[in-house]
Design a protein around this motif. Sequence first.
Motif, mmCIF file in Angstrom:
data_model
loop_
_atom_site.group_PDB
_atom_site.id
_atom_site.type_symbol
_atom_site.label_atom_id
_atom_site.label_comp_id
_atom_site.label_asym_id
_atom_site.label_seq_id
_atom_site.Cartn_x
_atom_site.Cartn_y
_atom_site.Cartn_z
ATOM 1 N N PRO A 10 40.599 44.783 31.993
ATOM 2 C CA PRO A 10 40.887 45.907 31.102
ATOM 3 C C PRO A 10 39.880 47.040 31.282
ATOM 4 C CG PRO A 10 40.060 44.008 29.862
ATOM 5 C CD PRO A 10 40.225 43.569 31.279
ATOM 6 N N GLY A 11 40.396 48.247 31.298
ATOM 7 C CA GLY A 11 39.550 49.425 31.437
ATOM 8 C C GLY A 11 39.217 49.791 32.871
ATOM 9 N N LEU A 12 39.617 48.955 33.828
ATOM 10 C CA LEU A 12 39.375 49.261 35.240
ATOM 11 C C LEU A 12 40.699 49.529 35.939
ATOM 12 C CD1 LEU A 12 36.740 46.604 36.421
ATOM 13 C CD2 LEU A 12 36.366 49.019 35.970
ATOM 14 N N ALA A 13 40.684 50.444 36.864
ATOM 15 C CA ALA A 13 41.882 50.740 37.660
ATOM 16 C C ALA A 13 41.928 49.736 38.812
ATOM 17 C CB ALA A 13 41.827 52.166 38.187
ATOM 18 N N VAL A 14 42.555 48.586 38.566
ATOM 19 C CA VAL A 14 42.655 47.516 39.551
ATOM 20 C C VAL A 14 44.114 47.373 39.960
ATOM 21 C CG1 VAL A 14 42.357 45.035 39.941
ATOM 22 C CG2 VAL A 14 40.641 46.305 38.640
ATOM 23 N N THR A 15 44.346 47.301 41.262
ATOM 24 C CA THR A 15 45.707 47.125 41.761
ATOM 25 C C THR A 15 45.786 45.847 42.593
ATOM 26 O OG1 THR A 15 45.245 48.473 43.712
ATOM 27 C CG2 THR A 15 46.222 49.590 41.827
ATOM 28 N N GLU A 16 46.956 45.251 42.531
ATOM 29 C CA GLU A 16 47.223 44.054 43.315
ATOM 30 C C GLU A 16 47.730 44.512 44.679
ATOM 31 O OE1 GLU A 16 48.751 40.421 41.109
ATOM 32 O OE2 GLU A 16 50.508 41.139 42.202
ATOM 33 N N THR A 17 47.008 44.158 45.742
ATOM 34 C CA THR A 17 47.380 44.659 47.060
ATOM 35 C C THR A 17 48.042 43.604 47.930
ATOM 36 O OG1 THR A 17 45.136 44.218 47.831
ATOM 37 C CG2 THR A 17 45.628 46.464 47.081
ATOM 38 N N ASN A 18 47.903 42.337 47.581
ATOM 39 C CA ASN A 18 48.501 41.294 48.404
ATOM 40 C C ASN A 18 48.571 39.995 47.601
ATOM 41 O OD1 ASN A 18 49.515 39.921 50.590
ATOM 42 N ND2 ASN A 18 47.573 39.771 51.667
ATOM 43 N N VAL A 19 49.731 39.350 47.617
ATOM 44 C CA VAL A 19 49.913 38.050 46.971
ATOM 45 C C VAL A 19 50.615 37.137 47.971
ATOM 46 C CG1 VAL A 19 50.971 36.785 45.055
ATOM 47 C CG2 VAL A 19 50.153 39.112 44.695
ATOM 48 N N GLN A 20 50.104 35.937 48.129
ATOM 49 C CA GLN A 20 50.722 34.979 49.036
ATOM 50 C C GLN A 20 50.798 33.617 48.364
ATOM 51 O OE1 GLN A 20 48.212 34.895 52.493
ATOM 52 N NE2 GLN A 20 48.977 36.831 53.272
ATOM 53 N N ALA A 21 51.946 32.976 48.466
ATOM 54 C CA ALA A 21 52.119 31.593 48.017
ATOM 55 C C ALA A 21 52.471 30.775 49.245
ATOM 56 C CB ALA A 21 53.223 31.503 46.979
ATOM 57 N N SER A 22 51.813 29.625 49.399
ATOM 58 C CA SER A 22 52.055 28.798 50.571
ATOM 59 C C SER A 22 51.682 27.357 50.262
ATOM 60 C CB SER A 22 51.245 29.324 51.761
ATOM 61 O OG SER A 22 49.859 29.265 51.465
ATOM 62 N N GLU A 23 51.590 26.562 51.298
ATOM 63 C CA GLU A 23 51.115 25.189 51.194
ATOM 64 C C GLU A 23 50.050 24.976 52.249
ATOM 65 O OE1 GLU A 23 54.262 22.349 51.642
ATOM 66 O OE2 GLU A 23 55.035 22.720 49.634
ATOM 67 N N THR A 24 49.111 24.073 51.953
ATOM 68 C CA THR A 24 48.123 23.700 52.952
ATOM 69 C C THR A 24 48.796 22.811 53.988
ATOM 70 O OG1 THR A 24 47.447 21.676 51.823
ATOM 71 C CG2 THR A 24 46.302 23.723 51.181
ATOM 72 N N ALA A 25 48.080 22.513 55.056
ATOM 73 C CA ALA A 25 48.614 21.620 56.094
ATOM 74 C C ALA A 25 48.924 20.231 55.518
ATOM 75 C CB ALA A 25 47.625 21.510 57.246
ATOM 76 N N GLN A 26 48.271 19.886 54.416
ATOM 77 C CA GLN A 26 48.498 18.592 53.768
ATOM 78 C C GLN A 26 49.575 18.666 52.685
ATOM 79 O OE1 GLN A 26 45.304 19.992 54.064
ATOM 80 N NE2 GLN A 26 45.011 18.892 55.996
ATOM 81 N N GLY A 27 50.216 19.825 52.542
ATOM 82 C CA GLY A 27 51.301 19.968 51.581
ATOM 83 C C GLY A 27 50.870 20.325 50.164
ATOM 84 N N GLN A 28 49.619 20.716 49.980
ATOM 85 C CA GLN A 28 49.136 21.110 48.651
ATOM 86 C C GLN A 28 49.537 22.555 48.381
ATOM 87 O OE1 GLN A 28 48.004 18.701 46.999
ATOM 88 N NE2 GLN A 28 47.395 17.317 48.599
ATOM 89 N N PRO A 29 49.988 22.877 47.155
ATOM 90 C CA PRO A 29 50.320 24.266 46.840
ATOM 91 C C PRO A 29 49.074 25.153 46.891
ATOM 92 C CG PRO A 29 50.607 22.848 44.904
ATOM 93 C CD PRO A 29 50.195 21.969 46.037
ATOM 94 N N ALA A 30 49.200 26.307 47.521
ATOM 95 C CA ALA A 30 48.090 27.243 47.663
ATOM 96 C C ALA A 30 48.589 28.655 47.371
ATOM 97 C CB ALA A 30 47.515 27.169 49.074
ATOM 98 N N ASP A 31 47.791 29.398 46.655
ATOM 99 C CA ASP A 31 48.120 30.784 46.332
ATOM 100 C C ASP A 31 46.903 31.659 46.591
ATOM 101 O OD1 ASP A 31 50.850 30.584 45.184
ATOM 102 O OD2 ASP A 31 49.845 29.311 43.718
ATOM 103 N N GLN A 32 47.178 32.921 46.917
ATOM 104 C CA GLN A 32 46.106 33.878 47.148
ATOM 105 C C GLN A 32 46.540 35.235 46.615
ATOM 106 O OE1 GLN A 32 44.027 33.939 50.953
ATOM 107 N NE2 GLN A 32 44.363 36.145 51.024
ATOM 108 N N VAL A 33 45.596 35.949 46.021
ATOM 109 C CA VAL A 33 45.844 37.311 45.561
ATOM 110 C C VAL A 33 44.655 38.171 45.972
ATOM 111 C CG1 VAL A 33 44.821 36.978 43.252
ATOM 112 C CG2 VAL A 33 46.525 38.737 43.589
ATOM 113 N N GLU A 34 44.956 39.410 46.358
ATOM 114 C CA GLU A 34 43.906 40.377 46.658
ATOM 115 C C GLU A 34 44.040 41.525 45.675
ATOM 116 O OE1 GLU A 34 42.566 41.395 50.783
ATOM 117 O OE2 GLU A 34 43.457 43.317 50.190
ATOM 118 N N LEU A 35 42.923 41.857 45.045
ATOM 119 C CA LEU A 35 42.881 42.930 44.056
ATOM 120 C C LEU A 35 41.878 43.983 44.507
ATOM 121 C CD1 LEU A 35 42.642 40.623 40.922
ATOM 122 C CD2 LEU A 35 44.690 41.790 41.743
#
Length: 134
Positions: A10-35
């Motif tokens: 709150p109060g900062l001009a933050v934008t979401e520039t990249n979001v990725q949902a995937s799985e690891t090589a072992q099949g674990q759910p993995a997510d990434q976001v860049e702000l």
Amino acid sequence: DLLLNPGDFPGLAVTETNVQASETAQGQPADQVELSGPDFVLTQSLVLFETRAVAQSVLAGIKQDQLAQGIAPAETGEFQDSSGILNEVRGGQERATLFFVQGRALVRITVSGPNRLTLLPVYAEKARAKASRQ
């Protein structure tokens, strides 16, 4: 829902520039976001494991790798299950990274920008609070 988003700053001009949902090589759910904020870029990655013990085991491997690279654990405040802070330069940009376990999640927070070492623990705590909702 477990990843940081612009509403967590709150109060900062933050934008979401990249979001990725995937799985690891072992099949674990993995997510990434860049702000992107006014003077920083934050990347958060989160991998959910079946148990906390598995997440802690992966973190132990990360710590071993860091020690092998000569990276000693740094003070990380209230983070019980965390790595040392890794400082590196990639693409000409200085970055600071911290790994930690929250519940059964392994979280990585990377911050670049002039105040990265000051911002990293603050934003890592926001990420910890959000990841605790799992």
